[in-house]
Design an enzyme around this catalytic site. Structure first.
Site, PDB file in Angstrom:
ATOM      1  N   GLU A 330     -41.515  33.692   3.330  1.00 20.75           N
ATOM      2  CA  GLU A 330     -40.998  35.050   3.545  1.00 20.75           C
ATOM      3  C   GLU A 330     -39.504  35.146   3.273  1.00 20.75           C
ATOM      4  OE1 GLU A 330     -42.610  36.208   7.365  1.00 20.75           O
ATOM      5  OE2 GLU A 330     -44.662  36.099   6.587  1.00 20.75           O
ATOM      6  N   GLU A 433     -53.154  34.594   1.997  1.00 26.08           N
ATOM      7  CA  GLU A 433     -53.430  34.899   3.414  1.00 26.08           C
ATOM      8  C   GLU A 433     -54.184  36.223   3.527  1.00 26.08           C
ATOM      9  OE1 GLU A 433     -49.910  34.765   5.844  1.00 26.08           O
ATOM     10  OE2 GLU A 433     -49.042  33.064   4.771  1.00 26.08           O
TER      11      GLU A 433
END
Length: 557
Positions: A330, A433
């Site tokens: 991220e 994910e």
């Protein structure tokens, strides 16, 4: 009114129409999707895709924004529901800023789609925007317009080579299946002969798929350890995995210098024993909420030492065990380590050190809201591409594109446009994910999941899909569970099982012809073949890998 010129079309797709026609069959006569995309700012705009599609004359009016400024706008009539609309155009800043993030929006009646595509526009050159939308209801009049992400700056922009191409649901599905046929399957020719090389006609041949080439898996957690029913359920379906939390720094070193890899080791043993590939997730998580608490209070020198030890410890211990590592998770949204180390290149150093520690591992960026939508200004497709290129210029050999895929309501037309721009990096793309928000009921989750999985599996440059569905007690998952606690399918699990069955070769069986030939189309992966003729029989295995030509195998009785 300002007129924007649309140039005559030059077909520049990475697929040719003949590839699709062969795979889809001669009966399809609709438009073919054009995967062309650009991420470099160009001196001149390229011609519009699809000859402009339903934007025929290139005329743009102006739309008044909330700020009072005017935006070039395209007025569209009689758009239909559920149709997949692919939108693209070229943008350039004339004055007011050197660069700006521009967002294409669409109003339809009293509804506004806040983002159907983004591009970082610049002064003096043309940037490409590609996206799209799907309407829930038909619209007599709609307007596409553009908004500067920084509303405090008034800028003037030009738009050129705009295109809007509709695809019906049936057309979209036909082309998805054509892509699967050309990229996930391959023609097989099995030649049977005797010991003297004579062709054997009439031999009985059966080919059974025993493994899959395409990695499709799910997150797992410590809850799978010691749970034989969970393990059997998982192994029966998946050939790829990622550990949900057990490799994250706060889990492996909850206190300084007290490393604990017990759970990760046990999960890895389960993975190894079942020949399942695993992604390493993650070395660093840039969100400060998920960094070890003790790390935040270290001195600068101790902090640097801890960071280096983390990379060396993790990648030395698990050298060769994981196919990928998410190095800085991220990174588009957070910059904890850069700020703490007072080094804007800290993440670059992490990637370099990780590759030095394990030269065989593929290093990934991994982030959310890149492919799920485009309203998040931190993780636009151009921001992702730009950060990847920064790392590559710094000497990192990037292994692929990691896209988390935590979807709300999916917009498959936008999703494909974003993937097209990411594909310009020339790297494997992974959905790492995937799940659907828990704000939807289970039936809706299942419906949206199927849309995402079909789009991901059919997209030519997606190399793997991992679901984020680790099961915890009382049907607790991050957002979406596939089963209940007794491993009975929930609606999302039914979708997964149905697609896994659809994307697997059913047993191919028959007899060789007069030339000793038996042929079939099979999904890529491993096969067990049995050939029988009279009192003679042979069993063997082969692996069907990706290729454009027919794969030939010779079997001697």
């Amino acid at each position: 009114m300002r007129r924007y010129i649309l140039f005559p079309m030059i077909f520049m797709s990475l697929y040719s129409a003949s590839d699709f026609a062969f795979a889809a069959g001669a009966e399809y006569e609709g438009p073919w999707y054009d995967y062309t995309a650009y991420t470099e700012c160009m001196h001149h705009p390229e011609p519009p895709l699809y000859h402009g599609g339903i934007i025929k004359d290139g005329t743009a009016g102006f739309q008044k924004m909330e700020t009072g400024s005017l935006s070039p706008a395209f007025v569209l009539f009689n758009l239909t529901a559920v149709t997949r609309y692919s939108f693209s155009c070229w943008l350039k800043i004339n004055r007011g800023a050197d660069s700006a993030l521009l967002r294409a929006k669409l109003t339809s009646g009293d509804k506004t789609l806040n983002c159907i595509g983004t591009s970082v526009a610049k002064r003096g050159c043309w940037s490409f925007l590609k996206g799209g939308f799907v309407l829930d209801a038909p619209s007599e009049t709609s307007v596409i317009f553009f908004q500067n992400d920084d509303e405090s700056k008034a800028i003037e922009i030009s738009v050129a080579s705009a295109a809007l191409q509709p695809f019906s649901v049936e057309q979209w599905e036909i082309q998805q299946n054509a892509s699967i046929r050309t990229k996930r399957k391959r023609a097989v020719a099995i030649h049977v002969s005797d010991a003297e090389g004579n062709r054997v006609g009439g031999a009985s041949v059966s080919a059974q798929q025993i493994s899959k080439d395409f990695p499709f898996g799910s997150a797992i957690a410590k809850t799978i350890l010691g749970n034989s029913k969970y393990q059997a359920w998982f192994v029966d379906r998946f050939n790829a995995a990622v550990f949900e939390n057990e490799l994250k720094w706060y889990a492996t070193e909850p206190e300084p210098n007290r490393l604990n890899y017990t759970l990760a080791d046990q999960l890895l043993q389960f993975i190894r024993s079942n020949q399942i590939l695993a992604r390493g997730h993650n070395i660093f998580w840039e969100d400060p909420k998920y960094t070890p608490a003790w790390l935040r209070n270290l001195s600068s020198s101790d902090f640097r030492s801890a960071v280096s030890s983390r990379i060396l410890s993790l990648l030395t211990k698990y050298k060769g065990d994981f196919v990928h590592w998410d190095v800085s998770n991220e990174l588009l949204h957070f910059d904890f380590y850069e700020r703490r180390l007072m080094n804007p290149n800290a993440s670059l150093d992490f990637f370099v050190e990780a590759q030095r520690a394990d030269p065989l591992v593929r290093v990934f960026m991994n982030d959310f809201n890149v492919v799920e939508g485009c309203e998040d200004g931190k993780s636009t497709v151009d921001a992702y591409v730009g950060r990847m290129r920064e790392l590559e210029r710094g000497g990192v050999v990037m292994g692929g594109v990691g896209l988390e895929g935590h979807f709300g309501k999916p917009n498959v037309a936008l999703m494909r446009g974003v993937l097209d721009k990411l594909a310009t990096l020339g790297l494997p793309i992974w959905l790492t994910e995937v799940d659907i928000s828990s704000r939807f009921d289970r039936q809706t989750q299942a419906k949206y999941l199927e849309e995402v999985l079909r789009e991901g599996f059919s997209y030519p440059w997606v190399n793997g899909i991992i679901l984020w569905t680790a099961l915890h007690p009382n049907q607790s998952c991050y957002q979406m569970c596939l089963t209940d606690d007794d491993f009975q399918n929930l609606p999302a699990g039914e979708v997964v099982d149905r697609l896994l069955s659809e994307w697997r070769t059913k047993e191919a069986a028959g007899e060789t012809d007069d030339h000793g030939l038996f042929s079939f189309d099979g999904f890529l992966g491993g096969y067990k073949v049995a050939v029988r003729y009279g009192n003679r029989s042979v069993e063997t295995t082969f692996f069907l890998s990706r290729g454009d030509e027919t794969e030939h195998f010779n079997i001697q009785l």
